[in-house]
Design an enzyme around this catalytic site. Structure first.
Site, short mmCIF file in Angstrom:
data_model
loop_
_atom_site.label_atom_id
_atom_site.label_comp_id
_atom_site.label_asym_id
_atom_site.label_seq_id
_atom_site.Cartn_x
_atom_site.Cartn_y
_atom_site.Cartn_z
CB ALA A 46 5.33 -9.41 -0.97
CB ALA A 84 -0.28 -10.52 -2.33
CG LEU A 130 -1.16 0.78 0.72
CD1 LEU A 130 -2.15 1.83 1.25
CD2 LEU A 130 -0.09 1.46 -0.13
CG ASP A 166 0.22 -9.74 -12.93
OD1 ASP A 166 -0.84 -10.24 -13.34
OD2 ASP A 166 0.57 -9.78 -11.74
#
Length: 544
Positions: free
Chosen positions: A135, A132, A129, A287
């Site tokens: 992960a 990065a 889906l 973040d």
């Protein structure tokens, strides 16, 4: 160095020179070795001389790969080390890489779970889906309930890559410290140590799971923010399982408007969520860029934010919150002297800082901002200007406040993108005033008393024993003090006696010298012997 490390080091050096990053190090600041190395690589030229230095730095880090991209992202928060034009470009770095093989991801998940995925999940999608550098995310359903979930798994090959590049970073940092004297103040080895810790922390998804659970508890039942539930029983160091959410990405203005979203309320709630995290919870998602924030589409008139990826969070203590609140209130009251004095009192700038000079510097950069209507003022840029000014006065920037400033810039940017007329001050002021009211005055006293009540309730039965012990210890202390005082008086008497004997002995010795010059030798000898005896007695008196 191994051949592979030498090859990688050459590639890193080549990329840096192709983007002209040697401009970061003025020639006069270099020792002879780096000057010779640069001349030795004469064939590598700056390919992008027309681009600004900050942009070239960002592009070079992107070309070097995930480890360097994340390094640049971390450096964007260190505005005590970098000037604004570099830090601003580093903040634009995006952590986006090509996905790795879905079968590898599945194998890694099964290793973490200790069995086939079919034991726990159905409808596992081998196509990721999202992906990065650290992960990758896949979707599935829980076998027992059919609930939709997402599985976030650490890349199986990432640790050797990180360790290899970190080793090279350490070598380069030591070379910089050795051969570029002006760069030593930046403490490059310490910077790499900080980065290594940050990066290795991201390899442990238990930390992110814990952060997500904390944030979810803080906003349990809230209409403003929703945090997906973590399925803790199925999560581990390299795998995190959580519920799947469906939402509209907060930056997709067109889709939000098409859905009939109340944009004004959504923007105000973003600011409210931020200040609630800061002043109520002292724990905030650090973040909140658009990729990590979605909007619940179910009730567009009462929109709810959805926060993902809690890998980076910030925490604040009471001193941090007081600093933030008093500074912002000082700014909006144009009390720059108070702002300058706060920095000195907190120890964040050296104690010998000239407060008047610091006040003048703050006034110079902030007055143009506050000349605007309050609704147009950016809190994030106020803090940014403050950090940049304080940097000139050797301020040691606190990491948690830099994270907070970065998050505030994200929230402001999103809020004004959603609703350009957003008045942040009108939304934030009640939070600041309410928090300050709780810190001073009768309410603060009652709060502090109630916080300490359980402690005193626990200690109350022990009070008689504590009083008795204190009285007994006081009596023992008095006895010891009496002994010490008696000893002191005895010592003073001995010293006085010794001084007297010394003076008599000195007088007799002088007399013996006079008698000797007059040829009265017998009396001179008696006087000298007696004087020596008195000196001996005085020495013994002092020794006692």
């Amino acid at each position: 160095m191994t051949p592979s490390e030498l090859k990688r080091l050459y590639h890193i050096t080549k990329v840096q020179l192709e983007y002209g990053l040697d401009e970061l190090l003025p020639e006069h600041a270099l020792t002879q070795l780096p000057k010779r190395l640069r001349k030795g690589l004469f064939w590598i030229k700056n390919k992008y001389p027309e681009k600004p230095l900050g942009e070239r730095l960002r592009l070079a880090l992107q070309e070097l790969g995930p480890v360097w991209i994340k390094f640049g992202q971390m450096m964007s928060t260190r505005r005590d080390l970098f000037p604004p034009h570099l830090a601003d470009q580093l903040a634009l770095l995006q952590d986006q890489v090509a996905p790795f093989d879905g079968q590898l991801a599945k194998d890694q998940m099964e290793m973490e779970l200790g069995g086939p995925l079919d034991n726990w999940f159905t409808d596992f999608d081998i196509k990721p889906l999202a992906s990065a550098s650290i992960a990758q995310v896949h979707t599935a359903k829980l076998k027992d309930s059919g609930r939709e979930i997402v599985l976030k798994v650490i890349r199986p090959d990432i640790r050797p890559v990180i360790e290899s590049d970190i080793r090279l970073m350490y070598r380069m940092a030591r070379l910089v410290e050795q051969h570029i004297p002006e760069a030593r103040r930046l403490k490059p080895v310490e910077v790499i140590e900080e980065y290594e810790k940050t990066l290795l922390d991201e390899l442990d998804l238990r930390r992110e799971a814990s952060n997500a659970m904390q944030l979810r508890r803080n906003f349990e039942g809230s209409e403003e923010l929703y945090v997906p539930e973590v399925i803790l029983d199925l999560s581990s160091e390299h795998l995190m399982v959580s519920e799947r959410i469906y939402g509209i990405q907060v930056s997709d203005i067109e889709q939000l408007e098409k859905n009939g979203t109340n944009m004004k309320l959504l923007a105000e709630r973003g600011v409210s969520v931020f200040f609630t995290q800061v002043f109520r919870d002292s724990f905030f998602h650090a973040d909140m860029h658009p990729g990590n924030v979605f909007v619940n589409p179910d009730n567009p008139e009462n929109p709810q934010w959805i926060g993902l990826d809690c890998g980076i969070v910030g925490t604040l203590n009471k001193e941090d919150k007081r600093y933030l609140a008093e500074n912002l209130l000082g700014f909006f009251n144009s009390d720059y002297h108070k702002v300058a004095q706060l920095h000195v009192d907190s120890g964040w700038v050296p104690a010998d800082t000239n407060v008047e000079e610091f006040e003048f510097a703050i006034r110079m950069v902030c007055e143009p901002i506050f000349a605007k209507p309050l609704g147009e003022i950016s809190f994030g840029h106020v803090l940014l200007n403050l950090f940049n000014t304080a940097r000139r006065f050797n301020m040691e920037v606190q990491p948690q406040l830099v994270l907070l400033q970065k998050t505030l810039l994200y929230v402001e940017g999103l809020g004004r993108q959603l609703y350009p007329q957003l008045d942040l001050w009108a939304t934030a002021k009640p939070f600041l005033e309410t928090w300050m009211a709780k810190q001073v005055g009768p309410a603060a006293f009652v709060t502090a008393l109630s916080e300490k009540a359980p402690f005193w309730a626990e200690k109350l039965p022990e009070l008689p024993d504590l009083v008795y012990d204190s009285l007994r210890q006081g009596k023992v202390l008095n006895q010891r003090m009496d002994k010490l005082y008696a000893g002191y008086r005895q010592s003073k008497r001995q010293q006085a006696k010794g001084q007297f004997l010394f003076n008599v002995g000195a007088t007799l010795l002088i007399c013996s010298a006079v008698l000797l010059t007059s040829n009265i030798t017998v009396l001179a000898s008696i006087s000298a012997a007696t004087g020596a005896a008195f000196w001996l007695f005085s020495w013994r008196a002092y020794r006692r």
